[in-house]
Scaffold this active site. Structure first.
Site, PDB file in Angstrom:
ATOM      1  CB  THR A 108      -0.949  -0.003   1.215  1.00 14.82           C
ATOM      2  OG1 THR A 108      -1.851  -1.101   1.103  1.00 14.82           O
ATOM      3  CG2 THR A 108      -1.730   1.295   1.301  1.00 14.82           C
ATOM      4  CB  SER A 147      -7.496  -2.439  -4.498  1.00 17.81           C
ATOM      5  OG  SER A 147      -6.820  -2.984  -3.380  1.00 17.81           O
ATOM      6  CB  THR A 148      -2.577  -1.699  -2.639  1.00 17.60           C
ATOM      7  OG1 THR A 148      -2.487  -0.316  -2.298  1.00 17.60           O
ATOM      8  CG2 THR A 148      -1.193  -2.334  -2.563  1.00 17.60           C
ATOM      9  CG  ASN A 149      -5.112  -5.814  -2.053  1.00 19.61           C
ATOM     10  OD1 ASN A 149      -4.078  -5.322  -1.616  1.00 19.61           O
ATOM     11  ND2 ASN A 149      -6.170  -6.062  -1.302  1.00 19.61           N
ATOM     12  CB  SER A 325      48.103 -12.594  -0.554  1.00 16.59           C
ATOM     13  OG  SER A 325      48.534 -12.727   0.782  1.00 16.59           O
TER      14      SER A 325
END
Length: 475
Positions: A108, A147-149, A325
Site C-alpha cells: 500500500t 486497489s493496491t491489491n 594477498s
C-alpha cells in the site's frame, strides 16, 4: 486545498490518522511520509528499481484512460494524469519514490507513493499547487477503480518482464563469449574429469562450448516463466470481486495496459484466484535460481582449471585483476569467479525467501509481495551485473596452457579407456594397475608387452580419435 504553514518550506497534509508537515517541494504526500517513518528497513527504496516505478506508473496511466472512457474522469484531469505519467516513465521524478522496498501493508505504501507523486505533478500541470487535492486527489482520481491489491502485483509483473529482458541481454552475451572461446581452443586436447579423477580426453573447445550450451538453455526457461506474468488481476480491486468499478472497467484497463506497455497482457480468467495466487513468482524465481546455480558451477570449474599455477591444474589462465594477498607476494586470486559464486549464493537465498513468502499468503491476499519483489529485483540486478563482470573481466581474457594440457593427457592412466575396444576391459585394468604401481606410462607398457604395434597405438590415441565416437559395428 493545500494548507500553508508558518514555515514557507513546509506544507500541511492530513489523513485519517491526523496531520503532518511535508517539504513544500515534495511530490509525495502524507501517506508516503508515514511509510518513510515506519519502514526504515533495508535502505533499498523504490528508486533503486526504475523498472518498478515505470510499471507502477504505466498501470496508473492505463487506469486513467479506462476511467476516462467510462466518463469517470474529466478531460482536464485525465490529460494531466497521463502527462504526469509520461514524464515519470521518461525518467523524471524518480527521486520522489522514496519508500523502502520492504514494507508492511501488502504494498500500500508503494501504491500511495505513486498515487501522490502523480497527483501532485498533475496538479502542477493543471496550474495548481502541490496538495490542492480537490482538483486531483491521489485516491479519488489517480487510484480510481483500483486497489493496491490489483495495481501492485500488476506493476510488479510488468517490471519483472522488463528486468528479464535486460537480464537476457547479458545472458546472450556471456553465452556468445563462451562460444567464441570454444572456437578459439577447439584444437587443444585436455583431460576430462569425473569426480575430480581423470576420465577421458576432450578438447578445451568442448569444455567452453558445453558452458555456452548450458547457459543458452536458460534463455527459453526464463522466457517461458516470464510469460506467466502476462496474466494480471487488474480490475479485481481489493480481493478480485471488482468492487467500486464499472462492469467494463477491467476489460478496458487491461486493453489500455497492453497499449501503454506494448506487452500482451490479459485479464486473469478468475480475478479472485489471481489476486491470492502468487505461484508465478515461484516459477520465475526458480528459473533465476537455476541460472545462478549453473553460473556458479561454471565458476567453480574455472577456479579449478586455473588453480596453481605450479601445484594445481594450471590448464587455463584467468586474467589477473588484482593482487591476491596482503602477506604473500605475487599471489593472484580468481576474484571474478569468486564474486559470481557469492552472487549465486545470494540468489539461492532470495529464492528461498520468495518461496516462503508465497507459501505464507492467507485467504484472499498475499501480504508479502513486497519482499517477493525486493528479492526478485535484487537477484536479477546482481546476476545481470555479475554476468557482465564475469564476461568482460574473466571469460574474454582466458588463455589456455596448451602444453600443460597435452602433458596431462599423455601422462594420464585414463587414456587406457581408449584402448578398451581393442584390448578388452581385463587387460586394460591390468595395464592401469601396473602403470600406477611402476610410475610408467600406458603407452610404454602396451609397446613393451607387444599388445599393439606403435602404428596401431598411435592411431587409437590420436587426439581426433579420442574426442568423438569412433567405434565401428561388428559385422
Amino acid at each position: 486545498m493545500a494548507i500553508l504553514t508558518a514555515n514557507p518550506n513546509l506544507r500541511l497534509e492530513h489523513d485519517l490518522l491526523g496531520e503532518k508537515h511535508l517539504p513544500i517541494d515534495a511530490y509525495y504526500g502524507i501517506q508516503t511520509q508515514r511509510a518513510l517513518e515506519n519502514f526504515k528497513i533495508s535502505g533499498v527504496t523504490l528508486q533503486f528499481f526504475p523498472e518498478f516505478i515505470e510499471g507502477l506508473v504505466e498501470v496508473k496511466k492505463a487506469c486513467a484512460l479506462a476511467n476516462y472512457d467510462l466518463g469517470a474522469l474529466s478531460d482536464e484531469v485525465k490529460n494531466a494524469i497521463v502527462a504526469a505519467c509520461d514524464e515519470i516513465i521518461a525518467g523524471k521524478f524518480h527521486d520522489q519514490f522514496k519508500v523502502d522496498m520492504i514494507q508492511g501493508g501488502a504494498g500500500t505504501s508503494t501504491n500511495m507513493n505513486a498515487n501522490e507523486v502523480i497527483a501532485n505533478r498533475a496538479l502542477e500541470i493543471m496550474g495548481y499547487k502541490k496538495g490542492d487535492y480537490e482538483h486531483c486527489h491521489p485516491n479519488n482520481h489517480v487510484n480510481l477503480s483500483q486497489s493496491t491489491n490489483d495495481a501492485y502485483p500488476t506493476a510488479l509483473k510488468i517490471a519483472l518482464i522488463k528486468c528479464k529482458a535486460k537480464l537476457l541481454v547479458e545472458l546472450v552475451a556471456i553465452t556468445n563469449s563462451f562460444r567464441r572461446k570454444g572456437e578459439q581452443y577447439q584444437h587443444v586436447i585436455k583431460m576430462g574429469r569425473t569426480q575430480l579423477q581423470d576420465a577421458v580426453p576432450m578438447t578445451m573447445g568442448q569444455t567452453f562450448e558445453a558452458y555456452a550450451v548450458t547457459l543458452e538453455e536458460e534463455i527459453e526457461r526464463l522466457e517461458n516463466n516470464t510469460n506467466l506474468f502476462l496474466e494480471v488481476n487488474l480490475g479485481g480491486t481489493a480481493i478480485g470481486t471488482g468492487i467500486n468499478t464499472s462492469p467494463n472497467y477491467a476489460r478496458l484497463a487491461v486493453a489500455h495496459l497492453r497499449d501503454v506497455t506494448g506487452l500482451k497482457v490479459v485479464k486473469a480468467r478468475n480475478l479472485i484466484e489471481a489476486t491470492q495466487d502468487t505461484g508465478a513468482f515461484i516459477m520465475f524465481s526458480s528459473a533465476v535460481k537455476r541460472l545462478a546455480i549453473k553460473l556458479s558451477k561454471i565458476c567453480h570449474d574455472l577456479r579449478l582449471l586455473s588453480s596453481g599455477p605450479r601445484t594445481g591444474f594450471n590448464e587455463i589462465n584467468l586474467p589477473p585483476m588484482q593482487p591476491g594477498s596482503s602477506i604473500m607476494p605475487g599471489k593472484v586470486n580468481p576474484v571474478i569467479p569468486e564474486v559470481m559464486n557469492q552472487i549465486a549464493f545470494r540468489v539461492m537465498g532470495n529464492d528461498l525467501t520468495v518461496n516462503m513468502a508465497v507459501e505464507a499468503g492467507q485467504l484472499e491476499l498475499n501480504a508479502f509481495e513486497p519482499i517477493i519483489g525486493h528479492c526478485l529485483f535484487e537477484s536479477i540486478n546482481i546476476l545481470k551485473n555479475g554476468m557482465s563482470t564475469l564476461r568482460t573481466k574473466c571469460i574474454d581474457g582466458i588463455t589456455v596452457n596448451e602444453k600443460r594440457c597435452w602433458d596431462l593427457v599423455k601422462n594420464s592412466i585414463s587414456i587406457v579407456t581408449a584402448l578398451n575396444p581393442a584390448l578388452g576391459y581385463e587387460v586394460c585394468s591390468a595395464l592401469s594397475k601396473e602403470a600406477l604401481a611402476t610410475d610408467r606410462s600406458i603407452y610404454d607398457l602396451v609397446l613393451e608387452k607387444n599388445l599393439m604395434s606403435q602404428e596401431q597405438l598411435d592411431e587409437v590415441l590420436s587426439p581426433e580419435n579420442m574426442i568423438r565416437p569412433q567405434l565401428k559395428a561388428n559385422k
